[in-house]
Design a protein around this motif. Sequence first.
Motif, mmCIF file in Angstrom:
data_model
loop_
_atom_site.group_PDB
_atom_site.id
_atom_site.type_symbol
_atom_site.label_atom_id
_atom_site.label_comp_id
_atom_site.label_asym_id
_atom_site.label_seq_id
_atom_site.Cartn_x
_atom_site.Cartn_y
_atom_site.Cartn_z
ATOM 1 N N SER A 144 0.833 -1.203 0.000
ATOM 2 C CA SER A 144 0.000 0.000 0.000
ATOM 3 C C SER A 144 0.864 1.248 0.000
ATOM 4 O O SER A 144 0.573 2.225 -0.704
ATOM 5 C CB SER A 144 -0.931 0.000 1.225
ATOM 6 N N LYS A 145 1.944 1.220 0.787
ATOM 7 C CA LYS A 145 2.842 2.371 0.823
ATOM 8 C C LYS A 145 3.470 2.634 -0.543
ATOM 9 O O LYS A 145 3.592 3.788 -0.977
ATOM 10 C CB LYS A 145 3.940 2.161 1.875
ATOM 11 N N PHE A 146 3.865 1.565 -1.219
ATOM 12 C CA PHE A 146 4.452 1.728 -2.556
ATOM 13 C C PHE A 146 3.458 2.381 -3.515
ATOM 14 O O PHE A 146 3.787 3.340 -4.219
ATOM 15 C CB PHE A 146 4.902 0.377 -3.114
ATOM 16 N N CYS A 147 2.231 1.854 -3.546
ATOM 17 C CA CYS A 147 1.214 2.385 -4.458
ATOM 18 C C CYS A 147 0.885 3.840 -4.139
ATOM 19 O O CYS A 147 0.797 4.689 -5.037
ATOM 20 C CB CYS A 147 -0.059 1.547 -4.368
ATOM 21 N N ILE A 148 0.707 4.132 -2.857
ATOM 22 C CA ILE A 148 0.304 5.479 -2.454
ATOM 23 C C ILE A 148 1.440 6.468 -2.653
ATOM 24 O O ILE A 148 1.225 7.578 -3.171
ATOM 25 C CB ILE A 148 -0.194 5.475 -0.997
ATOM 26 N N CYS A 149 2.658 6.094 -2.264
ATOM 27 C CA CYS A 149 3.820 6.980 -2.469
ATOM 28 C C CYS A 149 3.999 7.332 -3.942
ATOM 29 O O CYS A 149 4.240 8.493 -4.301
ATOM 30 C CB CYS A 149 5.087 6.323 -1.940
ATOM 31 N N SER A 150 3.905 6.333 -4.798
ATOM 32 C CA SER A 150 4.033 6.574 -6.243
ATOM 33 C C SER A 150 2.941 7.506 -6.739
ATOM 34 O O SER A 150 3.189 8.391 -7.573
ATOM 35 C CB SER A 150 3.967 5.251 -7.001
ATOM 36 N N SER A 151 1.734 7.331 -6.220
ATOM 37 C CA SER A 151 0.587 8.135 -6.651
ATOM 38 C C SER A 151 0.708 9.579 -6.194
ATOM 39 O O SER A 151 0.418 10.515 -6.962
ATOM 40 C CB SER A 151 -0.707 7.538 -6.096
ATOM 41 N N LEU A 152 1.121 9.790 -4.957
ATOM 42 C CA LEU A 152 1.160 11.143 -4.389
ATOM 43 C C LEU A 152 2.094 12.071 -5.159
ATOM 44 O O LEU A 152 1.884 13.287 -5.209
ATOM 45 C CB LEU A 152 1.572 11.076 -2.918
ATOM 46 N N LYS A 153 3.116 11.514 -5.797
ATOM 47 C CA LYS A 153 4.061 12.328 -6.567
ATOM 48 C C LYS A 153 3.425 12.900 -7.830
ATOM 49 O O LYS A 153 3.980 13.835 -8.436
ATOM 50 C CB LYS A 153 5.272 11.476 -6.955
ATOM 51 N N ARG A 154 2.279 12.369 -8.225
ATOM 52 C CA ARG A 154 1.672 12.761 -9.499
ATOM 53 C C ARG A 154 0.610 13.849 -9.366
ATOM 54 O O ARG A 154 0.099 14.336 -10.376
ATOM 55 C CB ARG A 154 1.054 11.521 -10.166
ATOM 56 N N PHE A 155 0.269 14.224 -8.141
ATOM 57 C CA PHE A 155 -0.791 15.215 -7.945
ATOM 58 C C PHE A 155 -0.261 16.632 -8.040
ATOM 59 O O PHE A 155 0.814 16.950 -7.538
ATOM 60 C CB PHE A 155 -1.457 15.017 -6.579
ATOM 61 N N LYS A 156 -1.066 17.491 -8.663
ATOM 62 C CA LYS A 156 -0.732 18.910 -8.693
ATOM 63 C C LYS A 156 -1.027 19.565 -7.351
ATOM 64 O O LYS A 156 -0.350 20.504 -6.941
ATOM 65 C CB LYS A 156 -1.512 19.610 -9.806
ATOM 66 N N SER A 157 -2.077 19.086 -6.670
ATOM 67 C CA SER A 157 -2.406 19.613 -5.345
ATOM 68 C C SER A 157 -2.957 18.487 -4.483
ATOM 69 O O SER A 157 -3.540 17.525 -5.005
ATOM 70 C CB SER A 157 -3.440 20.744 -5.445
ATOM 71 N N ILE A 158 -2.779 18.628 -3.182
ATOM 72 C CA ILE A 158 -3.284 17.633 -2.233
ATOM 73 C C ILE A 158 -3.959 18.365 -1.081
ATOM 74 O O ILE A 158 -3.336 19.188 -0.406
ATOM 75 C CB ILE A 158 -2.151 16.745 -1.689
ATOM 76 N N SER A 159 -5.232 18.079 -0.867
ATOM 77 C CA SER A 159 -5.951 18.659 0.269
ATOM 78 C C SER A 159 -6.654 17.551 1.043
ATOM 79 O O SER A 159 -7.181 16.598 0.450
ATOM 80 C CB SER A 159 -6.962 19.715 -0.189
ATOM 81 N N VAL A 160 -6.647 17.675 2.343
ATOM 82 C CA VAL A 160 -7.266 16.693 3.240
ATOM 83 C C VAL A 160 -8.352 17.371 4.049
ATOM 84 O O VAL A 160 -8.400 18.601 4.140
ATOM 85 C CB VAL A 160 -6.217 16.053 4.171
ATOM 86 N N ARG A 161 -9.223 16.571 4.662
ATOM 87 C CA ARG A 161 -10.406 17.151 5.293
ATOM 88 C C ARG A 161 -10.275 17.382 6.793
ATOM 89 O O ARG A 161 -11.229 17.881 7.409
ATOM 90 C CB ARG A 161 -11.618 16.259 5.012
ATOM 91 N N ASP A 162 -9.141 17.021 7.385
ATOM 92 C CA ASP A 162 -8.958 17.266 8.819
ATOM 93 C C ASP A 162 -7.481 17.195 9.170
ATOM 94 O O ASP A 162 -6.654 16.706 8.396
ATOM 95 C CB ASP A 162 -9.759 16.263 9.661
ATOM 96 N N GLU A 163 -7.162 17.703 10.353
ATOM 97 C CA GLU A 163 -5.758 17.748 10.778
ATOM 98 C C GLU A 163 -5.187 16.358 11.047
ATOM 99 O O GLU A 163 -3.989 16.135 10.874
ATOM 100 C CB GLU A 163 -5.626 18.635 12.015
ATOM 101 N N LEU A 164 -6.029 15.412 11.479
ATOM 102 C CA LEU A 164 -5.551 14.044 11.671
ATOM 103 C C LEU A 164 -5.070 13.455 10.350
ATOM 104 O O LEU A 164 -4.023 12.803 10.287
ATOM 105 C CB LEU A 164 -6.649 13.174 12.272
ATOM 106 N N SER A 165 -5.832 13.675 9.277
ATOM 107 C CA SER A 165 -5.420 13.186 7.956
ATOM 108 C C SER A 165 -4.135 13.860 7.500
ATOM 109 O O SER A 165 -3.261 13.221 6.898
ATOM 110 C CB SER A 165 -6.541 13.436 6.938
ATOM 111 N N GLN A 166 -4.009 15.151 7.777
ATOM 112 C CA GLN A 166 -2.788 15.869 7.430
ATOM 113 C C GLN A 166 -1.580 15.265 8.156
ATOM 114 O O GLN A 166 -0.523 15.041 7.561
ATOM 115 C CB GLN A 166 -2.930 17.350 7.795
ATOM 116 N N LYS A 167 -1.770 14.980 9.435
ATOM 117 C CA LYS A 167 -0.707 14.364 10.234
ATOM 118 C C LYS A 167 -0.374 12.969 9.721
ATOM 119 O O LYS A 167 0.810 12.611 9.573
ATOM 120 C CB LYS A 167 -1.144 14.295 11.693
ATOM 121 N N ASN A 168 -1.389 12.158 9.430
ATOM 122 C CA ASN A 168 -1.159 10.798 8.931
ATOM 123 C C ASN A 168 -0.458 10.794 7.585
ATOM 124 O O ASN A 168 0.405 9.947 7.314
ATOM 125 C CB ASN A 168 -2.487 10.048 8.824
ATOM 126 N N LEU A 169 -0.828 11.733 6.727
ATOM 127 C CA LEU A 169 -0.214 11.801 5.404
ATOM 128 C C LEU A 169 1.270 12.134 5.520
ATOM 129 O O LEU A 169 2.106 11.550 4.821
ATOM 130 C CB LEU A 169 -0.927 12.841 4.543
#
Length: 351
Positions: A144-169
């Motif tokens: 899961s980490k491999f898939c998600i790490c690879s994916s996150l590099k491709r986004f122009k912007s990343i927004s989350v809906r709460d501070e817990l998600s921001q911390k986890n990301l």
Amino acid sequence: MNKIKNVLTVNECFSDNLGDQAIAKSLEDALLKNNCRVTKVDFTRTITKVIKSSTQPNLTKKNLLRKFLTRKPALIIYWFLKNYFRLMRQAKKNYDSVFIGGGQLILNNEIFPLALFFWTKFFYKKSDIHLFAIGVGNDFDWFSKFCICSSLKRFKSISVRDELSQKNLFSNFNVESVVIPDIAYTLPVSEYSNKTKGNYDLVGITDFEVYTKYREEVGNSILTLEGYFNLWSTLISDNKLKNVLLSATTNKDLQLSFKFREYIKKQGLPCEIELSNELPTLDEYLDLLQGASKVISGRMHSLILGEVANCEVITFQISSKLSSYEIERVKTNNSEKYRLLDNRICQLLNS
């Protein structure tokens, strides 16, 4: 006049979960208001409309095949072959932007990391991809980490809906993000009904498997099903509810609601209990909220939609996601949440 932009939205829009449907409708409506032409597709499913599941288990050959595909290599191949052509069809179209989200899409489950990897892979360099108002879980395995790490590099912007998600990301993937409210706060619930407020209180008991899966996150006790029912009946008693409408937002919640209704009757609680025999549509659920005074639920979007419908909301804290929701909901009022979301969408479309 601004040019009409073609936008693809990717989320769990055809899930039986009314919360997922509310997310999809809210995002679609918000984009339409910003002069966009919107195409919506499901994040993980090949279907093109919501299909109501039976309340009884359906042991079809398809379901048996899914049960057989428990090992990740087989599951990866199966999901890719099943979804390749629909992803390819969408990637050939001319979209100015792709919005993936909202919802709890960054999770350590069998499908979500894989789906995120392929959606971003197909659209990378073809369109601006935005990860929008999503929730982020914790404790990811290596795949899961491999898939998600690879994916996150491709986004122009990343927004989350709460501070817990921001911390986890950040803690799991070392990726920064912007916190914005959940997109469902933009849904105009008041447009769906002219019912008089206060005729009943709406209670949505959450699937027992969800409680069991996430109980350690918030320090909940190990319970039997009867003990779980007792927690919910205590909530009804403590809040002095008299006219209770049991209303589910997923098919599994609905199955449990039937059993819970029988439990309440045996307990002899001094309240009237009603329960629909079918899962409501999203519009029907929004209509029910207009007549409700209180909403008690362990489903975050039942509570958010209850807020927007001016109900008093009481959270059954079934997971850290619900605990985070409680923290976030008191930070700003609903009109401010709406303004923040609208500004964010305008910013992304014009960047």
